[in-house]
Design a protein around this motif. Sequence first.
Motif, mmCIF file in Angstrom:
data_model
loop_
_atom_site.group_PDB
_atom_site.id
_atom_site.type_symbol
_atom_site.label_atom_id
_atom_site.label_comp_id
_atom_site.label_asym_id
_atom_site.label_seq_id
_atom_site.Cartn_x
_atom_site.Cartn_y
_atom_site.Cartn_z
ATOM 1 N N HIS A 186 -2.492 3.951 3.745
ATOM 2 C CA HIS A 186 -2.074 2.880 2.859
ATOM 3 C C HIS A 186 -1.224 3.383 1.685
ATOM 4 C CE1 HIS A 186 -5.212 0.638 5.029
ATOM 5 N NE2 HIS A 186 -4.573 -0.443 4.638
ATOM 6 N N MET A 187 -1.225 4.672 1.427
ATOM 7 C CA MET A 187 -0.430 5.187 0.311
ATOM 8 C C MET A 187 1.069 5.137 0.621
ATOM 9 S SD MET A 187 -2.894 8.243 -1.118
ATOM 10 C CE MET A 187 -2.119 8.245 -2.744
ATOM 11 N N PRO A 188 1.535 5.718 1.737
ATOM 12 C CA PRO A 188 2.961 5.549 2.054
ATOM 13 C C PRO A 188 3.333 4.107 2.364
ATOM 14 C CG PRO A 188 1.815 6.647 3.872
ATOM 15 C CD PRO A 188 0.866 6.607 2.716
ATOM 16 N N LEU A 189 2.398 3.349 2.943
ATOM 17 C CA LEU A 189 2.678 1.934 3.222
ATOM 18 C C LEU A 189 2.932 1.170 1.930
ATOM 19 C CD1 LEU A 189 2.809 -0.469 5.167
ATOM 20 C CD2 LEU A 189 0.315 -0.672 4.960
ATOM 21 N N ALA A 190 2.134 1.435 0.891
ATOM 22 C CA ALA A 190 2.309 0.753 -0.387
ATOM 23 C C ALA A 190 3.642 1.123 -1.033
ATOM 24 C CB ALA A 190 1.159 1.094 -1.321
ATOM 25 N N LEU A 191 4.047 2.372 -0.915
ATOM 26 C CA LEU A 191 5.338 2.779 -1.485
ATOM 27 C C LEU A 191 6.492 2.110 -0.752
ATOM 28 C CD1 LEU A 191 4.672 6.577 -2.151
ATOM 29 C CD2 LEU A 191 4.615 4.674 -3.777
ATOM 30 N N GLY A 234 -3.559 1.945 -1.801
ATOM 31 C CA GLY A 234 -2.152 1.588 -1.977
ATOM 32 C C GLY A 234 -1.812 1.384 -3.440
ATOM 33 N N ILE A 235 -2.705 0.712 -4.186
ATOM 34 C CA ILE A 235 -2.511 0.540 -5.628
ATOM 35 C C ILE A 235 -2.471 1.896 -6.322
ATOM 36 C CG2 ILE A 235 -3.675 -0.248 -7.723
ATOM 37 C CD1 ILE A 235 -2.251 -2.468 -6.439
ATOM 38 N N VAL A 236 -3.366 2.803 -5.909
ATOM 39 C CA VAL A 236 -3.384 4.145 -6.499
ATOM 40 C C VAL A 236 -2.049 4.845 -6.264
ATOM 41 C CG1 VAL A 236 -4.484 6.419 -6.371
ATOM 42 C CG2 VAL A 236 -5.891 4.348 -6.312
ATOM 43 N N GLU A 243 -4.896 -8.015 -2.355
ATOM 44 C CA GLU A 243 -4.300 -9.086 -3.145
ATOM 45 C C GLU A 243 -3.474 -8.561 -4.314
ATOM 46 O OE1 GLU A 243 -5.745 -13.345 -5.036
ATOM 47 O OE2 GLU A 243 -7.048 -11.601 -5.275
ATOM 48 N N VAL A 244 -4.017 -7.654 -5.102
ATOM 49 C CA VAL A 244 -3.292 -7.125 -6.253
ATOM 50 C C VAL A 244 -2.088 -6.316 -5.792
ATOM 51 C CG1 VAL A 244 -3.452 -5.558 -8.232
ATOM 52 C CG2 VAL A 244 -5.302 -7.149 -7.743
ATOM 53 N N LEU A 245 -2.211 -5.608 -4.687
ATOM 54 C CA LEU A 245 -1.081 -4.849 -4.150
ATOM 55 C C LEU A 245 0.065 -5.779 -3.803
ATOM 56 C CD1 LEU A 245 0.167 -2.204 -3.106
ATOM 57 C CD2 LEU A 245 -1.008 -2.617 -0.922
#
Length: 490
Positions: free
Chosen positions: A49-54, A204-206, A98-100
Amino acid sequence: MNPMAMIAGLGTLAATVPRPREIHAKRLGPTVTPRRFSCFAVVVFIFLHMPLALLMKFVPAIATLHALLALAIGLKWAWGGRENVKVAYMGAYITGSEVLWRSVGASVFWEFGKYATALLFIVALVRSHRWRLPALPTIYFLLLIPATILTVFQVSFSQAKNMISFNLSGPFALTVSVIFFVQMQLTRRQFLRLMLAFIGPVMGIVAVILFGFATTDITFGHESNVAASGGFGANQVSALLGMACVAAFLCLLDTMLRWELKILLFGLLVEFAVQSALTFSRAGIYYAAASIVAGCILLMRHLRSAIQLTVILGGVFLVGYYVVYPQLDAYTGGALSARFEDTRLTGRAQIMDADLKIMEEYPVLGIGIGQAMSERAKFFRGFAAHTEFTRLLSEHGSFGCIALVLLVAMGIRNVVVARTNRGRAVAASLVAYSFCFMSGNGMRMVLPSFVFGLASVSLVPDKRIVRQKTPGPTMAKPLSRPLIRSFRHA
């Protein structure tokens, strides 16, 4: 014939007669305990989820697709009518996402998380033929309807729609969540999966926050820091990270996890706490602390749990107070300690006082849903409510007062009716977090609604898995029922 030889022969013959449980095991196959979690699968799920969030941050269309895909998969499971556990997983996933979605600018409406979660649960209940309306949550929501009628007749249709959606979507999602979870049982393994489904998108937020630290010159003052929150509302980000701390802590309490995963979750707990503190919104840390303490009070009743909690909390305290906190305070130039030493409520107390004065003027039906915002300007400022409890009083009057009593009653019920001590501790922790969130952040997110509903679930022990096996010609035939009863009585 020798009597002793006869007795020995009968003993040998009796030993060869299979017992009922042995016959059942031979017929169905060997019984095995559930496998432990795969450390590799959990690590991949969480950190993917980290690269996905970026990617979402640079291409918001991916965030929109992600939100719609989550809803579509959840609806598919819900429509099947037999995968309500997976629907619960998706509800947790949407709650964590949701926040993401909001922070990266996904093209979904603001209350998407609340309505999506409620829709999944409603479809699952209808398709599984479990549409039963418990009294407390049903009456709680019905009591909030009269105030909507006042708003409809006093403002334009467009304004009324926005006011009702903003203020009533949270209680609606809470009601549906309670109805969904109160009819569900989760094993410890399923509960762990649900917590991990929530933690995944929070990473992802992190990632977005860490990217901001790496690319932005962030300065720390004495107020909430949007730049240190990934460019989004510090209150919402901090509160979400606080719940992630609670989720990681509840996972650490389970003996089913491998030691590698416990180390991972301990590290994630510390990371979530660090990022929550650096938002300079104190809410997340306070909510998490209150929630964990509420659960620990009930778990401390047993020696084994007390020892386990002492080890976990002792480790968190030592690492946090002697290693992490000094480094963070030095990084912020002493601003972190100054921020947490400030005990002011940043206007929340004045808003609460204004709500109470509004109720004095409109004691029966309240001023109408969503209309207290402009009325507060007479006493303080025209701010939106930050405390759900006083909003119920000002906008719903005596009906809101009764609804508040029912809300507290549901929270107490969740703790009292839990079957095990661990179940009571989990329920107490989740209820405490949802109440803390509603007292400081209202119901701006689906998070308090989902968490409060999850506190209604029944936690049951994991069942042992029996591998089905086709009976063969050499297998012993089942004993007759009378003979089985005789063995049982014997």
